[in-house]
Design a protein around this motif. Sequence first.
Motif, short mmCIF file in Angstrom:
data_model
loop_
_atom_site.label_atom_id
_atom_site.label_comp_id
_atom_site.label_asym_id
_atom_site.label_seq_id
_atom_site.Cartn_x
_atom_site.Cartn_y
_atom_site.Cartn_z
N UNK A 139 33.30 58.02 22.19
CA UNK A 139 32.41 58.09 23.35
C UNK A 139 32.44 56.79 24.15
N UNK A 140 33.33 55.88 23.79
CA UNK A 140 33.55 54.67 24.59
C UNK A 140 34.58 54.99 25.68
N UNK A 141 34.14 55.00 26.93
CA UNK A 141 35.05 55.25 28.06
C UNK A 141 35.32 53.91 28.74
N UNK A 142 36.57 53.45 28.68
CA UNK A 142 36.94 52.15 29.27
C UNK A 142 37.19 52.31 30.77
N UNK A 143 36.59 51.45 31.56
CA UNK A 143 36.80 51.45 33.01
C UNK A 143 37.70 50.30 33.45
N UNK A 144 37.61 49.17 32.77
CA UNK A 144 38.41 48.01 33.14
C UNK A 144 38.47 47.06 31.96
N UNK A 145 39.42 46.14 31.98
CA UNK A 145 39.49 45.10 30.95
C UNK A 145 39.91 43.80 31.61
N UNK A 146 39.52 42.68 30.97
CA UNK A 146 39.84 41.39 31.58
C UNK A 146 39.62 40.25 30.62
N UNK A 147 39.46 39.06 31.20
CA UNK A 147 39.40 37.83 30.40
C UNK A 147 37.98 37.33 30.17
N UNK A 148 36.98 38.19 30.38
CA UNK A 148 35.61 37.79 30.16
C UNK A 148 34.90 37.27 31.39
N UNK A 149 35.62 36.97 32.45
CA UNK A 149 35.00 36.52 33.69
C UNK A 149 34.19 37.67 34.29
N UNK A 150 32.91 37.44 34.65
CA UNK A 150 32.09 38.53 35.16
C UNK A 150 32.60 39.15 36.45
N UNK A 151 33.48 38.43 37.17
CA UNK A 151 33.99 38.99 38.43
C UNK A 151 34.86 40.22 38.18
N UNK A 152 35.38 40.36 36.97
CA UNK A 152 36.17 41.55 36.68
C UNK A 152 35.32 42.82 36.72
N UNK A 153 34.03 42.68 36.50
CA UNK A 153 33.17 43.86 36.47
C UNK A 153 32.96 44.46 37.85
N UNK A 154 33.24 43.70 38.91
CA UNK A 154 33.00 44.22 40.26
C UNK A 154 33.78 45.50 40.53
#
Length: 505
Positions: free
Chosen positions: A450-465
């Motif tokens: 039930x984990x649906x991945x939308x994006x992945x990155x290096x931990x920088x919060x800007x990746x969540x945008x």
Amino acid sequence: MRRLTAMLLLVLLLCPVPSAVANTTAPTVETTWMSVLLGGRKIGHLKIDRERGQGMVTTTQTLSIMLNRTGKSIPLSNMIRSVEGNDGEPLAFASRTSMSAMDSVIDGQRQPDGSYKVTTTVGGATRESSLYWPAGALLNDGQRRAMLAASRKPGLQYQLQMFDPASQQVMDVAIEVIGNEEVKLPGGTEMLNHQRQRLHQARGDQILDLWLDDRGQARKGIISMLGRQLEMLACDETCAMAPVQDVDMFRAAMVDAPRPLTPNLRESFLRYRVRIEGSGSAQPIINTDEQRVRRLADNEWQIDIGPAYPGGQRPPQPEDLQANSWLQSDAPAVRDLAREAVGNASSDRQKIRRLRSFVSHYITQHGLDVGYASALEVVGTRQGDCTEYSVLLAAMARAEGIPARVVTGMVYADRYSNTSRVFVPHAWVQAWIDGRWQSYDAALRRFDSTHIALDSGDGDPWHFFSATDLFSSMQIEDVMPSWEFMSPAPAGAVAPPALGGSPGG
């Protein structure tokens, strides 16, 4: 997870500010106030100070907002400063963001050779790097000049390369001049020039409508956020500083589940049929080694989630092992903690399992009132929610030589914040184990389908945008385990593997 990034990007795009009058020796300062509303409710204010003198233009934008997450109020603020020559030449930039107990600060100063010395401080740790200015990229006043010149040409379509001091990235923005319109503002009606900015992104375009006065000043801005209209309206200081109203951001980010997902379903292979408005043919959700995405029709997608196998995403890159401002894997405190957690484990599989278990127990104050903290800050505070669990686990994995990424997405909850059967925003970690990326969830203590991945990155919060609007535009139409859509297996056949036996934790 926090969706502050959409707000911060909006501030950057609302950059046009009043043009100064004649240049004088003594610096002059002009201030603009704006009220910030979401869905018609006031959530904060924006103050823009512009100082001109000694051949320079310094623009400082300070955004302050208050968000509500399941009854907890979270104050968030962001300051962005740009320094330019009178001709718009970039000279310096800075950013200060308050999302946790410690501010994250970026300062960029132009050097004699034309490069920029960038100093970044996150979680109390400071790093220095060099940046070579991207050709054609503009800061605040350069953007103002270009938009003011274009305002005289209704129907014009043009491009701008906008530099974002907070992420140190260049945004490729397509702009259309729609023309002059009468616009109602808190202080009365004004004739303003309407320009529509379109920020190109992999998941679709982000659109910002701006209304500018005859000096290039943004008097109104509208952008979509979590399915609601976010507005910034120019007004006087009393109006801008008026009390804020509660807006529950977390409820707006929830996605209803079409059926209850019992524990046996969560541990099985699951196929989702999802509708994402406005996605068209552009794939809005990432493929991973555990998740495969297939387009069914415009705005319709199939997502299969099950045990990891190679080929869904690219193998580790050098940056997946490197320390950075949010994953300070080279900090002695992080390295010592990782060494303590893995003990005498010899394989990467053993190490990541021990790291996951250690982090699950290490964070003792689980709460929603932390904005966004770096790994080093979490080591000291031992508090946070899913993002804090994730940045700490990823940093500790990198400290032990295991490539790791932070994943942002959503996960199923039977009940959350007085709501039943919903998918809620979530974060976890991917680690490179046995030749494939495998997921480990320190907050929930195990990974399931039930984990649906939308994006992945290096931990920088800007990746969540990049995932901000997916929550409001997504509808999960159906969820099926493999035995509901596959032909009956012959007697004695082996069923598809269940996630419960997979190494993900």
